[in-house]
Write a protein that holds these residues in place. Structure first.
Motif, PDB file in Angstrom:
ATOM      1  N   UNK A 246       0.939  -1.455   0.164  1.00 48.94           N
ATOM      2  CA  UNK A 246      -0.015  -0.119   0.224  1.00 48.94           C
ATOM      3  C   UNK A 246       0.833   1.178  -0.012  1.00 48.94           C
ATOM      4  N   UNK A 247       2.031   1.122   0.180  1.00 49.91           N
ATOM      5  CA  UNK A 247       3.099   2.372   0.318  1.00 49.91           C
ATOM      6  C   UNK A 247       2.875   3.416  -0.846  1.00 49.91           C
ATOM      7  N   UNK A 248       2.587   2.958  -1.970  1.00 47.64           N
ATOM      8  CA  UNK A 248       2.721   3.825  -3.128  1.00 47.64           C
ATOM      9  C   UNK A 248       1.177   4.542  -3.090  1.00 47.64           C
ATOM     10  N   UNK A 249       0.177   3.943  -2.588  1.00 47.48           N
ATOM     11  CA  UNK A 249      -1.160   4.496  -2.624  1.00 47.48           C
ATOM     12  C   UNK A 249      -1.103   5.464  -1.536  1.00 47.48           C
ATOM     13  N   UNK A 250      -0.419   5.135  -0.364  1.00 44.45           N
ATOM     14  CA  UNK A 250      -0.681   6.200   0.760  1.00 44.45           C
ATOM     15  C   UNK A 250       0.227   7.492   0.351  1.00 44.45           C
ATOM     16  N   UNK A 251       1.377   7.249  -0.053  1.00 45.45           N
ATOM     17  CA  UNK A 251       2.280   8.282  -0.517  1.00 45.45           C
ATOM     18  C   UNK A 251       1.432   9.347  -1.453  1.00 45.45           C
ATOM     19  N   UNK A 252       0.413   8.802  -2.315  1.00 43.76           N
ATOM     20  CA  UNK A 252      -0.162   9.636  -3.430  1.00 43.76           C
ATOM     21  C   UNK A 252      -1.286  10.074  -2.572  1.00 43.76           C
ATOM     22  N   UNK A 253      -2.006   9.423  -1.676  1.00 42.45           N
ATOM     23  CA  UNK A 253      -3.280  10.046  -1.209  1.00 42.45           C
ATOM     24  C   UNK A 253      -3.400  10.873   0.008  1.00 42.45           C
ATOM     25  N   UNK A 254      -2.400  10.588   0.753  1.00 42.40           N
ATOM     26  CA  UNK A 254      -2.210  11.514   1.958  1.00 42.40           C
ATOM     27  C   UNK A 254      -2.076  12.888   1.899  1.00 42.40           C
ATOM     28  N   UNK A 255      -1.335  13.277   0.910  1.00 40.42           N
ATOM     29  CA  UNK A 255      -1.350  14.873   0.911  1.00 40.42           C
ATOM     30  C   UNK A 255      -2.628  15.551   0.450  1.00 40.42           C
ATOM     31  N   UNK A 256      -3.502  14.957  -0.308  1.00 41.92           N
ATOM     32  CA  UNK A 256      -4.770  15.408  -0.511  1.00 41.92           C
ATOM     33  C   UNK A 256      -5.772  15.479   0.744  1.00 41.92           C
ATOM     34  N   UNK A 257      -5.456  14.804   1.716  1.00 45.22           N
ATOM     35  CA  UNK A 257      -6.380  14.894   2.938  1.00 45.22           C
ATOM     36  C   UNK A 257      -5.496  15.444   4.293  1.00 45.22           C
ATOM     37  N   UNK A 258      -5.016  16.488   4.239  1.00 50.32           N
ATOM     38  CA  UNK A 258      -4.136  17.109   5.207  1.00 50.32           C
ATOM     39  C   UNK A 258      -4.940  16.873   6.545  1.00 50.32           C
ATOM     40  N   UNK A 259      -5.899  16.918   6.747  1.00 45.83           N
ATOM     41  CA  UNK A 259      -6.514  16.982   8.031  1.00 45.83           C
ATOM     42  C   UNK A 259      -6.881  15.512   8.601  1.00 45.83           C
ATOM     43  N   UNK A 260      -6.742  14.610   7.812  1.00 41.30           N
ATOM     44  CA  UNK A 260      -6.829  12.933   8.130  1.00 41.30           C
ATOM     45  C   UNK A 260      -5.636  12.564   8.392  1.00 41.30           C
ATOM     46  N   UNK A 261      -5.621  11.496   9.188  1.00 44.21           N
ATOM     47  CA  UNK A 261      -4.133  10.829   9.593  1.00 44.21           C
ATOM     48  C   UNK A 261      -4.029   9.404   8.812  1.00 44.21           C
ATOM     49  N   UNK A 262      -2.941   9.032   8.324  1.00 45.50           N
ATOM     50  CA  UNK A 262      -2.784   7.662   7.918  1.00 45.50           C
ATOM     51  C   UNK A 262      -1.429   7.025   8.889  1.00 45.50           C
ATOM     52  N   UNK A 263      -1.811   5.677   8.800  1.00 50.53           N
ATOM     53  CA  UNK A 263      -0.666   4.819   9.105  1.00 50.53           C
ATOM     54  C   UNK A 263      -0.387   3.792   8.261  1.00 50.53           C
ATOM     55  N   UNK A 264       0.888   3.756   7.776  1.00 47.43           N
ATOM     56  CA  UNK A 264       1.469   2.505   6.977  1.00 47.43           C
ATOM     57  C   UNK A 264       2.438   1.518   7.798  1.00 47.43           C
ATOM     58  N   UNK A 265       1.969   0.231   7.483  1.00 47.42           N
ATOM     59  CA  UNK A 265       2.695  -0.992   8.316  1.00 47.42           C
ATOM     60  C   UNK A 265       3.626  -1.523   7.478  1.00 47.42           C
ATOM     61  N   UNK A 266       4.904  -1.636   7.888  1.00 48.04           N
ATOM     62  CA  UNK A 266       6.103  -2.469   7.013  1.00 48.04           C
ATOM     63  C   UNK A 266       6.504  -1.486   5.853  1.00 48.04           C
ATOM     64  N   UNK A 267       6.229  -0.357   5.715  1.00 45.24           N
ATOM     65  CA  UNK A 267       6.920   0.288   4.769  1.00 45.24           C
ATOM     66  C   UNK A 267       7.099   1.836   5.330  1.00 45.24           C
ATOM     67  N   UNK A 268       8.000   2.646   4.548  1.00 43.43           N
ATOM     68  CA  UNK A 268       8.304   3.975   5.081  1.00 43.43           C
ATOM     69  C   UNK A 268       7.448   4.941   3.975  1.00 43.43           C
ATOM     70  N   UNK A 269       6.728   5.877   4.507  1.00 40.99           N
ATOM     71  CA  UNK A 269       6.180   7.123   3.698  1.00 40.99           C
ATOM     72  C   UNK A 269       6.516   8.399   4.436  1.00 40.99           C
ATOM     73  N   UNK A 270       7.091   9.096   3.706  1.00 49.97           N
ATOM     74  CA  UNK A 270       7.647  10.462   4.416  1.00 49.97           C
ATOM     75  C   UNK A 270       6.474  11.533   4.177  1.00 49.97           C
TER      76      UNK A 270
END
Lengths: 291, 328
Positions: B91-115
């Protein structure tokens, strides 16, 4: 080959090939009669699930095989309803059966066992020894060979896929032949799936066929829709699989360690290579997909 | 008319929830699904515990392939969900793409690193856990020959393999270690028959203890261990009970604890964004399972060695080679 005899490796290849052989023969019945069969993966999954479930409930592996095969015939007839009765596109209907297996089995499994991913593990006494798939597969190939070469049903099957009008002229209904072919196809493919879950593993695991239905289809094409050549093609895949296991991590002087990826494309590379010329033209039944 | 009534009812229900200050969590699992008895199952246990103890509401989604996880994440983040937990490297690629569009929401990714500032990455020191069970395998092996079966050939699984081999060598420098992978696609994690053949082959070539990092395919290893009477080592969840007496131990990855802790922190507005949380022996995120099923299999020397290794790794005295670092 340090401590391993060649016979052991060959048996391992046969175990790999057995479910493929059954699926390829299943495809053969259907496609020879003129109906495209891409639902082998789905039939196998249904077989694997029904087989493991009934073996668990009835406490007997052989009973599991029969139940799976019977259920496979029912699914085969369902496919028949879609493509023969309702004239649905065969590729679309076949894909639908596969999707039904991918999505439907977890739902049923959840209802029965409260988990979506697997059936309860079979006891050693409920499992079948791992020579069973080999014997079953080779028997089915032999029976199919005789059926196609020596019986009138075999002739009808071939004519239904090549020149159905000739069959009609002889007073035999091509549609009737196709119904029977689809039923056999479903039953045999499900048998292959059941052997996977009852003998080669000890439970049904979600999507455990891992593409074997599609590999069987490739073997069928490679084997020119004939039972013995298709069986040999499956064996070739089995040998590739074992070679692949054996070659992993092996050091080749002057080359280094063999990369896993390179080894794992072996079966596919060989199929393409063989289809591209060595085996000559592989011609499908003339009326395939037009029934 | 009925339709409108339904819509207004629905709208009312949603606004009621918002007033009650509910905390909604979405758990995005990978293809193996929540009943894989391994990695995903552990994450699911964590969120169930959070539901019971923290009173959160949650929804679980199983994503069939990496391509659909982006649209799924986007849809969930656009709804009422406050926290999205993506379980697995895929899911790392998807989280990296989606997270910036929802700045007020929180994301956790397990087993990978997304900055990203609103993403918390949770990593486990798999190589250290694998090192520990590798040492155990070497001590339990009578023939100084052990095996490793990986699922898909990816860096995460190679990290297991590298740590395992180092652990074996630390105890028995001359031991034979056979390493093999089931495949190069996601199917490799759901192919028990092939895992069984691999295990039989490794056993025939001398290995009498085999460790797997192959998700649901591991069932094949356990079957082979039962048929041929050798030892298997489980992974992710405690698998000692799968074949009692034949499973030497399991390398446990406390994904459940990580999921629970991140929900708790997020609910209290204390989840640090843009950071990576590392779990190892020190945090209890990685451990070796000891229970009634395998107590008799582990000798006192093995337990002593295990404690030494854990202490050594925690204090930094033992350095375990890390595939992630070495191959960067």
């Amino acid at each position: 080959m340090d401590s391993l005899s060649l016979i052991e490796l060959f048996l391992s290849a046969l175990r790999f090939a057995a479910p493929l052989i059954l699926a390829a023969v299943a495809g053969l019945y259907s496609e020879r009669s003129g109906v495209i069969q891409i639902a082998l993966e789905g039939f196998m999954l249904f077989g694997a699930f029904v087989g493991a479930t009934s073996a668990h409930i009835l406490g007997d592996g052989v009973a599991g095989l029969f139940m799976a095969s019977g259920f496979g015939m029912i699914v085969g007839m369902f496919y028949g309803v879609l493509v023969l009765k309702l004239k649905a596109d065969q590729i679309v209907a076949g894909t639908a059966i596969n999707m039904l297996a991918w999505g439907g089995i977890p739902v049923v499994s959840k209802m029965l066992f409260d988990v979506t991913s697997n059936t309860p593990a079979l006891e050693a006494s409920e499992r079948l020894p791992n020579w069973v798939p080999i014997v079953v597969a080779l028997t089915v190939v032999a029976v199919t060979y005789v059926l196609i070469q020596k019986t009138s049903f075999g002739l009808w099957l071939t004519v239904a896929g090549e020149k159905p009008e000739a069959l009609r002229a002889a007073g035999v209904s091509p549609a009737g032949v196709r119904w029977i072919a689809l039923m056999i196809s479903g039953g045999v493919a499900a048998l292959g799936g059941a052997l996977l879950s009852i003998s080669l593993a000890s439970s049904y695991t979600r999507n455990m066929t891992a593409g074997r239905g599609f590999m069987a289809l490739a073997a069928l094409i490679l084997g020119k829709w004939k039972p013995i050549p298709a069986c040999i093609a499956c064996l070739l895949f089995g040998v590739c699989e074992v070679a692949q296991l054996k070659l992993q991590g092996v050091m080749i002087p002057g080359f280094g360690v063999v990369p896993v990826q390179l080894v794992q494309i072996l079966p596919y590379a060989i199929t393409m290579f063989l289809l591209a010329g060595v085996v000559g033209e592989s011609r499908a039944p003339a009326k395939l997909g037009q029934s | 008319m009925l339709y409108r009534l339904l819509i207004s009812c629905l709208g009312f229900a949603i606004s009621m929830q918002a007033i009650a200050g509910e905390f909604n969590v979405a758990l995005i699992l990978d293809k193996a699904g929540k009943d894989d008895q391994s990695f995903n199952a552990s994450a699911y246990r964590g969120i169930q515990r959070a539901e019971k103890e923290l009173g959160i509401k949650f929804k679980t989604i199983e994503v069939k392939d990496a391509a659909s996880s982006e649209s799924m994440l986007r849809a969930l983040a656009g709804k009422k969900y406050d926290l999205m937990i993506a379980v697995g490297f895929s899911h790392a690629g998807a989280v990296k793409k989606v997270a910036p569009s929802f700045a007020q929401k929180r994301f956790v990714i397990i087993d990978s690193e997304v900055k990203e500032p609103n993403v918390t990455s949770v990593m486990f020191a798999e190589h250290e856990g694998a090192y520990l069970v590798g040492a155990m395998a070497a001590m339990a092996s009578k023939k100084a020959s052990v095996g490793f079966i990986g699922g898909m050939d990816i860096p995460l699984i190679r990290r297991f393999a590298m740590g395992y081999e180092a652990g074996v060598r630390a105890v028995a420098p001359k031991a034979k270690v056979q390493v093999a992978y089931i495949g190069v696609t996601g199917d490799a994690f759901s192919n028990p028959p092939k895992a069984k053949e691999l295990a039989l082959l490794q056993n025939a070539q001398g290995a009498d203890v085999i460790f797997h990092a192959a998700g649901a395919s591991g069932a094949g290893l356990f079957d082979a261990a039962e048929d041929k009477k050798f030892f298997a080592i489980g992974v992710d969840s405690n698998q000692n009970g799968v074949k009692p007496g034949r499973v030497l131990t399991s390398m446990v990855k406390a994904v459940d604890v990580a999921v629970y802790e991140s929900i708790k922190a997020a609910k209290n507005q204390q989840l640090p964004g843009g950071t990576t949380v590392n779990h190892g022996f020190a945090t209890g995120g990685i451990d070796m399972a000891i229970d009634a099923n395998n107590k008799s299999l582990l000798t006192p020397e093995m337990l002593k060695k295990a404690n030494e290794i854990k202490a050594g790794i925690t204090s930094g005295k033992i350095k375990v080679p890390d595939y992630y670092v070495l191959k960067k």
